[in-house]
Motif scaffolding. Structure first.
Motif, PDB file in Angstrom:
ATOM      1  N   LEU A 123      96.094  57.591  24.326  1.00  0.00           N
ATOM      2  CA  LEU A 123      95.798  56.303  23.705  1.00  0.00           C
ATOM      3  C   LEU A 123      96.369  55.206  24.580  1.00  0.00           C
ATOM      4  N   SER A 139      92.772  54.785  17.333  1.00  0.00           N
ATOM      5  CA  SER A 139      92.007  56.025  17.141  1.00  0.00           C
ATOM      6  C   SER A 139      92.746  56.975  16.200  1.00  0.00           C
ATOM      7  N   TRP A 154      94.476  60.268  15.208  1.00  0.00           N
ATOM      8  CA  TRP A 154      95.249  61.237  15.985  1.00  0.00           C
ATOM      9  C   TRP A 154      94.818  62.655  15.627  1.00  0.00           C
ATOM     10  N   HIS A 195      91.387  56.751  24.815  1.00  0.00           N
ATOM     11  CA  HIS A 195      91.111  56.426  23.419  1.00  0.00           C
ATOM     12  C   HIS A 195      91.765  55.102  23.050  1.00  0.00           C
ATOM     13  N   THR A 222      95.576  64.104  24.586  1.00  0.00           N
ATOM     14  CA  THR A 222      94.921  62.945  23.957  1.00  0.00           C
ATOM     15  C   THR A 222      95.679  61.708  24.395  1.00  0.00           C
TER      16      THR A 222
END
Length: 506
Positions: A93, A124, A126, A120, A91
């Motif tokens: 960011l 956003s 997590w 992202h 993921t």
């Protein structure tokens, strides 16, 4: 037990330290000289950090990667692509900005997107199952506290249970000074690239760097030819200062040291300084102190020569001595002031500590045969400023002290700074157990003994601080809480004999 001191692989950490601004220019010069693009260097940095993260946390499969808007973020884009290619759940960011990304970071971003990566927004939600965080928010160009949006990400990362791997430097830690003007990442591991930055070793570094790793990114040959004028000193260098003694040497070869201090109620300070000098190899140690201290000191350590401090014994002692240490327990009353006034014109090597420094702040002078060993509070008095100003830039503070008072300055603390007119160094030894009374008195005795063994002022200061820290590090295996200054006496002898095989550890 959690140990927050900086750990490292000694073989991987260079002894040369770069000024943070110089390193930014040097990076391009080095790449050009070797025919490497800056984007290639970025890819090497990302690959190196990825390997460290995988080795340190082999079971971590769900990574959160925080990307800033500079080249530090570019390194993070590279790691994201490599992690995804390795089958990890990533993921990412990324911070937004009105300004365009640097070319190299832009290329790394495009490579991430072309590989199917998703970006992202920084606010956003997590994922719940993150087990590793990569910090690529801020790099070495930080000049002030992180902006609110970045500070919020930093604080959220610190509050998370997952370990953090910082790229080049923990976000919020200033690369040149080690100061933390605002929020700062508390990294579990930090992977620094190309050259070592001062801020990784002094100031607040030990609270936030975690385990330190270094990679030169293939620029080793170019870096080896550069003189940075700033050096990291650690226990691996002790043998260069402390060679084996000649079999025919005698006590007169190893220094006649006079130690002056121990006013009423402070006999412990002069006692610790004098035994530390003996344990560090001083040939002869004469102590000038209050008469009531004589019997207890001789009872505890009969190898000392202890006399009442009078005008006559002071004159005789200065005539006899090769080196003078003054200040531990000296006090700031007439007794101590008069001794300092008589001693200040001694032309051989001297070390001034404790109350000698407080008296010097009242009547400043400049001398070049002297080592000063202030802690931040004493340094603030010597420079007529606040402790916060001292700690905001320890390298600059040490330089200012040398410029004003001459000689060599030892600015004590986590990441002690040594400074002279010609050089500066940072001591990479020691631990939190040394935050207890009397440690500075022991250091004064160690450095005084090394001066008596004919080390130049700067070398004696550097070697003495390394010996001091290394002796404490040997004790830290039993924990840092409850370590006493006098505990170092049992390890000092081993540390100042680096040529002797360590039966206990080898």
């Amino acid at each position: 037990m959690t140990d927050h001191s900086v750990k490292k692989n000694p073989a991987s950490i260079p002894h040369s330290i770069w000024h943070a601004d110089d390193l930014r220019y040097a990076e391009k010069e080095a790449a050009d000289s070797l025919g490497i693009t800056l984007y290639e260097l970025m890819q090497r940095a990302g690959e190196a950090a990825f390997r460290v993260a995988r080795a340190a946390f082999p079971g971590a499969s769900r990574w959160l990667i925080l990307c800033g808007h500079g080249n530090n973020g570019g390194d993070a884009w590279v790691i994201a692509r490599l992690a995804a290619a390795a089958g990890l759940q990533v993921t990412l960011l990324a911070l937004e900005s009105d300004k365009p990304l640097p070319d190299e970071a832009s290329a790394a971003r495009e490579a991430w997107l072309n590989a199917g990566g998703v970006i992202h927004a920084p606010d956003s939600i997590w994922p719940d199952n993150i087990d590793l965080i990569i910090d690529g928010l801020l790099g070495t160009g930080l000049r002030s506290a992180p902006r609110d949006a970045i500070a919020a990400l930093i604080e959220r990362a610190n509050a998370h249970a997952a370990p953090i791997v910082a790229l080049d430097i923990p976000s919020g830690l200033m690369a040149q000074t080690g100061a933390t003007p605002g929020a700062v990442i508390c990294a579990t591991h930090t992977v620094t690239f190309i050259g070592l930055k001062p801020g990784l070793l002094t100031g607040k570094a030990r609270d936030v760097v975690g385990t330190l790793h270094h990679t030169a990114l293939g620029l080793e040959s170019w870096l080896a030819g550069q003189d940075t004028h700033l050096t990291r000193f650690d226990a691996s260098q002790l043998a260069q200062w402390l060679p084996p003694r000649r079999p025919t040497s005698h006590k007169g070869d190893h220094g006649r040291l006079v130690i002056i201090g121990g006013d009423q109620g402070t006999a412990g300070a002069i006692r610790m300084t004098s035994e530390a000098a003996l344990r560090s190899g001083a040939g002869l140690v004469r102590v000038l102190t209050r008469s009531e201290n004589i019997a207890p000191m001789l009872t505890a350590r009969p190898e000392l020569m202890v006399h009442e401090l009078t005008p006559q014994t002071l004159e005789e002692g200065l005539e006899w001595a090769d080196v003078v240490v003054i200040g531990p327990g000296l006090g700031q009353q007439a007794w101590g002031k008069q001794a300092l006034q008589k001693t200040e014109n001694f032309r051989k090597p001297m070390l001034w500590d404790a109350d000698a420094l407080n008296l010097l702040a009242i009547n400043p002078d400049k001398r070049h045969n002297r080592i000063l060993t202030p802690h931040p509070g004493e340094a603030a008095r010597l420079l007529n400023c606040s402790v916060a100003e001292i700690e905001s830039d320890r390298l600059l503070s040490a330089h200012r002290l040398v410029k004003r008072y001459g000689g060599v300055v030892v600015l004590k603390g986590a990441g002690t700074v040594i400074a002279s007119d010609e050089a500066q160094g940072i001591i990479d030894a020691g631990n939190a157990g040394m935050a207890s009374g009397g440690m500075g008195d022991v250091l004064s005795g160690i450095i005084g003994a090394l001066l008596g063994q004919k080390l130049p002022l700067y070398d004696a200061a550097c070697a003495g601080c390394v010996v001091h820290g290394a002796a404490a590090d040997r004790l830290a295996r039993y924990g840092t809480r409850g370590m006493l200054a006098t505990d170092l006496f049992c390890t000092l002898r081993r540390v100042v004999n680096p040529d002797v095989i360590d039966v206990e550890n080898d």
